[in-house]
Write a protein that holds these residues in place. Structure first.
Motif, mmCIF file in Angstrom:
data_model
loop_
_atom_site.group_PDB
_atom_site.id
_atom_site.type_symbol
_atom_site.label_atom_id
_atom_site.label_comp_id
_atom_site.label_asym_id
_atom_site.label_seq_id
_atom_site.Cartn_x
_atom_site.Cartn_y
_atom_site.Cartn_z
ATOM 1 N N LYS A 169 0.829 -1.206 0.000
ATOM 2 C CA LYS A 169 0.000 0.000 0.000
ATOM 3 C C LYS A 169 0.863 1.256 0.000
ATOM 4 O O LYS A 169 1.779 1.384 0.808
ATOM 5 C CB LYS A 169 -0.923 0.007 1.226
ATOM 6 N N GLY A 170 0.575 2.161 -0.943
ATOM 7 C CA GLY A 170 1.303 3.429 -1.019
ATOM 8 C C GLY A 170 2.483 3.427 -1.962
ATOM 9 O O GLY A 170 3.005 4.496 -2.307
ATOM 10 N N ASP A 171 2.948 2.236 -2.411
ATOM 11 C CA ASP A 171 4.022 2.179 -3.402
ATOM 12 C C ASP A 171 3.488 2.581 -4.770
ATOM 13 O O ASP A 171 2.286 2.480 -5.041
ATOM 14 C CB ASP A 171 4.609 0.766 -3.487
ATOM 15 N N CYS A 172 4.381 2.994 -5.656
ATOM 16 C CA CYS A 172 3.974 3.396 -7.003
ATOM 17 C C CYS A 172 4.373 2.344 -8.027
ATOM 18 O O CYS A 172 5.499 1.846 -8.036
ATOM 19 C CB CYS A 172 4.599 4.736 -7.378
ATOM 20 N N VAL A 173 3.433 2.009 -8.897
ATOM 21 C CA VAL A 173 3.648 1.109 -10.023
ATOM 22 C C VAL A 173 3.298 1.884 -11.284
ATOM 23 O O VAL A 173 2.227 2.501 -11.359
ATOM 24 C CB VAL A 173 2.764 -0.148 -9.903
ATOM 25 N N VAL A 174 4.188 1.868 -12.268
ATOM 26 C CA VAL A 174 3.992 2.694 -13.460
ATOM 27 C C VAL A 174 3.970 1.824 -14.715
ATOM 28 O O VAL A 174 4.427 0.682 -14.704
ATOM 29 C CB VAL A 174 5.080 3.784 -13.576
ATOM 30 N N ALA A 175 3.447 2.387 -15.795
ATOM 31 C CA ALA A 175 3.323 1.636 -17.038
ATOM 32 C C ALA A 175 3.684 2.502 -18.237
ATOM 33 O O ALA A 175 3.271 3.662 -18.326
ATOM 34 C CB ALA A 175 1.908 1.088 -17.192
ATOM 35 N N PHE A 176 4.430 1.898 -19.137
ATOM 36 C CA PHE A 176 4.782 2.475 -20.437
ATOM 37 C C PHE A 176 4.209 1.499 -21.468
ATOM 38 O O PHE A 176 4.904 0.667 -22.019
ATOM 39 C CB PHE A 176 6.306 2.593 -20.528
ATOM 40 N N LEU A 177 2.874 1.593 -21.654
ATOM 41 C CA LEU A 177 2.148 0.586 -22.408
ATOM 42 C C LEU A 177 1.154 1.220 -23.370
ATOM 43 O O LEU A 177 0.629 2.305 -23.117
ATOM 44 C CB LEU A 177 1.352 -0.325 -21.458
ATOM 45 N N PRO A 178 0.838 0.509 -24.465
ATOM 46 C CA PRO A 178 -0.277 0.942 -25.314
ATOM 47 C C PRO A 178 -1.605 0.584 -24.661
ATOM 48 O O PRO A 178 -1.639 0.005 -23.569
ATOM 49 C CB PRO A 178 -0.046 0.147 -26.615
ATOM 50 N N ASN A 179 -2.684 0.900 -25.334
ATOM 51 C CA ASN A 179 -4.027 0.637 -24.808
ATOM 52 C C ASN A 179 -4.395 -0.828 -25.050
ATOM 53 O O ASN A 179 -5.133 -1.165 -25.964
ATOM 54 C CB ASN A 179 -5.037 1.571 -25.475
ATOM 55 N N VAL A 180 -3.856 -1.686 -24.198
ATOM 56 C CA VAL A 180 -4.020 -3.131 -24.323
ATOM 57 C C VAL A 180 -4.587 -3.684 -23.014
ATOM 58 O O VAL A 180 -4.509 -3.027 -21.970
ATOM 59 C CB VAL A 180 -2.669 -3.806 -24.639
ATOM 60 N N PRO A 181 -5.155 -4.895 -23.032
ATOM 61 C CA PRO A 181 -5.714 -5.466 -21.798
ATOM 62 C C PRO A 181 -4.701 -5.577 -20.666
ATOM 63 O O PRO A 181 -5.074 -5.466 -19.486
ATOM 64 C CB PRO A 181 -6.191 -6.852 -22.247
ATOM 65 N N GLU A 182 -3.432 -5.778 -20.998
ATOM 66 C CA GLU A 182 -2.401 -5.900 -19.963
ATOM 67 C C GLU A 182 -2.296 -4.641 -19.117
ATOM 68 O O GLU A 182 -1.947 -4.714 -17.928
ATOM 69 C CB GLU A 182 -1.052 -6.231 -20.608
ATOM 70 N N ALA A 183 -2.605 -3.478 -19.701
ATOM 71 C CA ALA A 183 -2.580 -2.228 -18.931
ATOM 72 C C ALA A 183 -3.726 -2.221 -17.912
ATOM 73 O O ALA A 183 -3.536 -1.837 -16.750
ATOM 74 C CB ALA A 183 -2.691 -1.027 -19.863
ATOM 75 N N THR A 184 -4.904 -2.642 -18.334
ATOM 76 C CA THR A 184 -6.038 -2.723 -17.410
ATOM 77 C C THR A 184 -5.758 -3.710 -16.287
ATOM 78 O O THR A 184 -6.038 -3.437 -15.111
ATOM 79 C CB THR A 184 -7.311 -3.135 -18.172
ATOM 80 N N ILE A 185 -5.196 -4.868 -16.632
ATOM 81 C CA ILE A 185 -4.874 -5.886 -15.628
ATOM 82 C C ILE A 185 -3.857 -5.350 -14.630
ATOM 83 O O ILE A 185 -4.012 -5.509 -13.415
ATOM 84 C CB ILE A 185 -4.351 -7.165 -16.315
ATOM 85 N N GLY A 186 -2.819 -4.686 -15.138
ATOM 86 C CA GLY A 186 -1.803 -4.108 -14.249
ATOM 87 C C GLY A 186 -2.387 -3.076 -13.313
ATOM 88 O O GLY A 186 -2.056 -3.036 -12.118
ATOM 89 N N PHE A 187 -3.270 -2.236 -13.849
ATOM 90 C CA PHE A 187 -3.907 -1.214 -13.013
ATOM 91 C C PHE A 187 -4.764 -1.834 -11.919
ATOM 92 O O PHE A 187 -4.673 -1.453 -10.744
ATOM 93 C CB PHE A 187 -4.756 -0.278 -13.874
ATOM 94 N N LEU A 188 -5.619 -2.792 -12.273
ATOM 95 C CA LEU A 188 -6.528 -3.386 -11.290
ATOM 96 C C LEU A 188 -5.764 -4.133 -10.200
ATOM 97 O O LEU A 188 -6.144 -4.088 -9.021
ATOM 98 C CB LEU A 188 -7.521 -4.322 -11.986
ATOM 99 N N ALA A 189 -4.674 -4.801 -10.573
ATOM 100 C CA ALA A 189 -3.863 -5.502 -9.578
ATOM 101 C C ALA A 189 -3.183 -4.514 -8.637
ATOM 102 O O ALA A 189 -3.154 -4.703 -7.415
ATOM 103 C CB ALA A 189 -2.828 -6.378 -10.276
ATOM 104 N N THR A 190 -2.636 -3.468 -9.210
ATOM 105 C CA THR A 190 -1.987 -2.421 -8.411
ATOM 106 C C THR A 190 -2.982 -1.801 -7.443
ATOM 107 O O THR A 190 -2.716 -1.619 -6.253
ATOM 108 C CB THR A 190 -1.403 -1.338 -9.340
ATOM 109 N N ASN A 191 -4.159 -1.496 -7.965
ATOM 110 C CA ASN A 191 -5.193 -0.858 -7.161
ATOM 111 C C ASN A 191 -5.682 -1.762 -6.041
ATOM 112 O O ASN A 191 -5.934 -1.309 -4.923
ATOM 113 C CB ASN A 191 -6.350 -0.462 -8.078
ATOM 114 N N ALA A 192 -5.811 -3.046 -6.338
ATOM 115 C CA ALA A 192 -6.352 -3.990 -5.358
ATOM 116 C C ALA A 192 -5.501 -4.071 -4.102
ATOM 117 O O ALA A 192 -6.020 -4.319 -3.014
ATOM 118 C CB ALA A 192 -6.487 -5.377 -5.995
ATOM 119 N N ILE A 193 -4.192 -3.865 -4.230
ATOM 120 C CA ILE A 193 -3.322 -3.953 -3.050
ATOM 121 C C ILE A 193 -3.060 -2.582 -2.429
ATOM 122 O O ILE A 193 -2.235 -2.452 -1.524
ATOM 123 C CB ILE A 193 -1.987 -4.666 -3.372
#
Length: 652
Positions: free
Chosen positions: A137-161
């Motif tokens: 909680k509170g750490d930062c996770v960043v993405a250098f990605l196109p508009n692909v499902p992997e970006a949504t998955i990464g965001f939801l996982a990051t957000n969940a924790i």
């Protein structure tokens, strides 16, 4: 104003907004004759309104809130203190196992879909892997990605924790990415080896390595081999294939409850006066705002398909994810909107049964200028709304939509910003659509047009000002001691009120609005806001250039004109070689959108006595506004240089 469309009785009765009005009558004993009366109540009683949103959407909280709002003093006020919740948890409340959560397509014609069951599995695996790296909680996770499902998955996982998400698209240059991510010291980076646009591949392996070299806090880079399946051969063991992450046993989804005002993500301003501002929004604020907007202003229903043409570097990507809150499927597209055919996105609408089609105003204007007729070549029967933002949509484009795209469609022109990750003004199913007008001010948004003396006005041009807090206003800017940058960005001109930087006019008859473009120096380039400082950073690298001034003008019929004025060093004369060097540097450091329409040599660049470059006053001069209200010559260090811009304006 010409009326172009109005929803029939069935359309209005089936809307979320109508259901909400019934709920208010039953649970709050409140009844309203029309939308404007409802809006007035929502802004005069903001605590009651936002608490009704909490209960109407049955927000899951793991602890009670002590009060709705701590005070009305922006930006210090706090919302729903004591409440602990999680945004991603509310997304997965809509999970329906075998139903489709995400549709994906790209310009090469590759299409795939992801069920809720698969989405749950991949998010759970990513959560487990991120936790194994020590992300908490509170750490930062960043993405250098196109508009692909992997970006949504990464965001939801990051957000969940309870970690904090931030993303940029791969068309950003190294310096632009580092200027953003370095501020927040990320622990993990999701990255891509490259992307395609207009059939041309853009290898980003070197860019990724350069970014990583500038971000010493990174412990792991999760790679998506998008151009080349063997792309990871070019990297060290600090990098891992995202498919390997997805194979990690994840178990059941778990969500970390966080404070209502805990950061959900970091978005970035355009960098008008230096480094881009790192704008931080809250879990709870975004949850409530996006519930409200998706339901009442976009009318998104369970089982519908919601599309927005965007990249991960635009706030509309973040906004798009929230359609999942409504039980809708999101439609992701990567690539050029006009490849392989100019009407590719309209063809996609038929293929994927898109119900809500979101795009930028420049895209609709481009269709209009090409005399494209989507309704001639495509059925478009599923589309029930077309949303437009990113720039003011001209009346001609409104008319074009109903003439050439679809006669029976709800055109939702909307305007807001990265600042609040939503729209202040937009659509309502209760009103008609009139040519050139945004339908309404959004519920809970106490927005007014103020004249030069700070008085509310209708039927005349004024500054867009919001005089009461909203839950999705930033909780803070990263690295901003005492909220100094935050306060100077919005609250200097009208103390205690948010000045957004747009010229607007409110129609007293229809209650609709027209936006006339930016009232500040921010560049709105083809629907993307660009900071002047990014332009100057690149131009300053050109040895022949002493100084520069960049302006973007919103003209009639949806046209834009962005000239770059340059002062050359002694001994140099502007020529094609210097122009080419400027354009090349802008493309390399940032993106093709940063390239100006014209490069013009001037004798001097206008400055105030205190040394501030006078972008906004020169913009007003070039828009042919009265000189006496555009610029204060007495406050200038070099007033004689203004004559050039006065003459230049006559040629526009």
């Amino acid at each position: 104003m010409k009326k172009l469309w109005e929803g029939n009785t069935n359309f209005k009765n089936k809307s979320h907004l109508n259901n909400y009005c019934k709920w208010l009558k039953k649970h709050r004993n409140l009844e309203f004759n029309d939308y404007h009366s409802l809006w007035e109540w929502s802004t005069e009683n903001i605590e009651d309104f936002w608490e009704s949103i909490w209960h109407y959407f049955k927000v899951t909280s793991h602890s009670p809130y002590s009060k709705v709002l701590s005070s009305h003093n922006m930006p210090e006020c706090k919302w729903f203190e004591g409440a602990r919740l999680n945004y991603a948890e509310h997304i997965f409340k809509q999970s329906k196992t075998e139903a489709t959560a995400i549709y994906f397509s790209n310009e090469n014609g590759i299409q795939k879909s992801i069920t809720w069951k698969e989405l749950e599995r991949k998010v759970a695996s990513t959560i487990t892997y991120l936790k194994s790296l020590g992300v908490t909680k509170g750490d930062c996770v960043v993405a250098f990605l196109p508009n692909v499902p992997e970006a949504t998955i990464g965001f939801l996982a990051t957000n969940a924790i309870g970690a904090i998400w931030s993303s940029t698209s791969p068309d950003f240059g190294t310096e632009s990415v580092v200027n953003r991510f370095a501020q927040i010291k990320p622990k993990v980076l999701f990255a891509v080896d490259g992307y395609r646009y207009n059939c041309k591949p853009y290898d980003k392996i070197t860019t990724v390595k350069d970014i990583v070299a500038e971000l010493p806090t990174l412990t792991k880079i999760i790679m998506l081999p998008y151009l080349n399946e063997s792309a990871l051969d070019n990297f060290s063991d600090k990098y891992i294939d995202i498919e390997t992450v997805f194979k990690v046993p994840g178990g059941d989804l778990q969500f970390q409850p966080v404070d209502f005002n805990h950061p959900i993500w970091v978005l970035y301003s355009s960098g008008t006066t230096g480094l881009p501002k790192a704008i931080v929004h809250s879990h709870g604020g975004i949850l409530l705002e996006h519930y409200k907007y998706m339901a009442f202003h976009n009318d998104v229903h369970k089982g519908e398909n919601y599309f927005w043409f965007t990249t991960t570097g635009w706030m509309m990507w973040n906004f798009l994810q929230s359609a999942l809150l409504m039980g809708a499927s999101i439609v992701l597209y990567d690539g050029s909107p006009t490849y392989p055919e100019f009407d590719s996105l309209w063809a996609l609408s038929d293929e994927l049964t898109i119900h809500h089609f979101g795009t930028s105003a420049p895209y609709l204007v481009a269709n209009m200028k090409k005399n494209s007729s989507p309704k001639t070549h495509h059925k478009l029967t599923s589309i029930r709304s077309i949303s437009s933002t990113g720039a003011p949509l001209p009346a001609e484009a409104f008319n074009y939509v109903y003439k050439a795209i679809k006669t029976d469609v709800w055109l939702c022109s909307m305007a807001g910003g990265t600042d609040v990750c939503t729209a202040f003004v937009g659509g309502t199913p209760f009103y008609a659509v009139h040519s050139g007008e945004i339908q309404c001010r959004a519920l809970g948004v106490s927005l007014h047009a103020l004249d030069s003396k700070g008085n509310p006005v209708e039927d005349e041009l004024g500054e867009m000002v919001i005089d009461k807090p909203m839950p999705s206003m930033p909780i803070f800017f990263w690295n901003d001691e005492n909220n100094a940058r935050y306060k100077s960005s919005y609250f200097e001109d009208y103390p205690g009120k948010w000045r957004h930087g747009d010229f607007i006019k409110i129609n007293p008859e229809t209650k609709g609005l027209i936006i006339y473009g930016r009232s500040d120096a921010t560049l709105n380039r083809h629907g993307i806001r660009i900071g002047t400082s990014e332009i100057y950073s690149a131009v300053n690298k050109i040895s022949a250039i002493e100084d520069a001034l960049i302006i973007n003008l919103e003209l009639e019929e949806g046209k834009h004109y962005m000239p770059l004025f340059v002062k050359l060093k002694a001994g140099f004369k502007l020529n094609d070689a210097i122009k080419q060097e400027i354009n090349s540097q802008l493309k390399t450091d940032y993106s093709p959108r940063h390239v100006p329409d014209d490069i013009i040599e001037v004798a001097d660049i206008p400055y105030t006595i205190s040394g501030k470059k006078m972008e906004a006053p020169i913009k007003k001069i070039l828009l042919k506004m009265p000189l006496e209200t555009s610029i204060n010559l007495d406050a200038m260090r070099n007033p004689e240089c203004v004559d050039f811009f006065i003459e230049f304006a006559k040629k526009i």
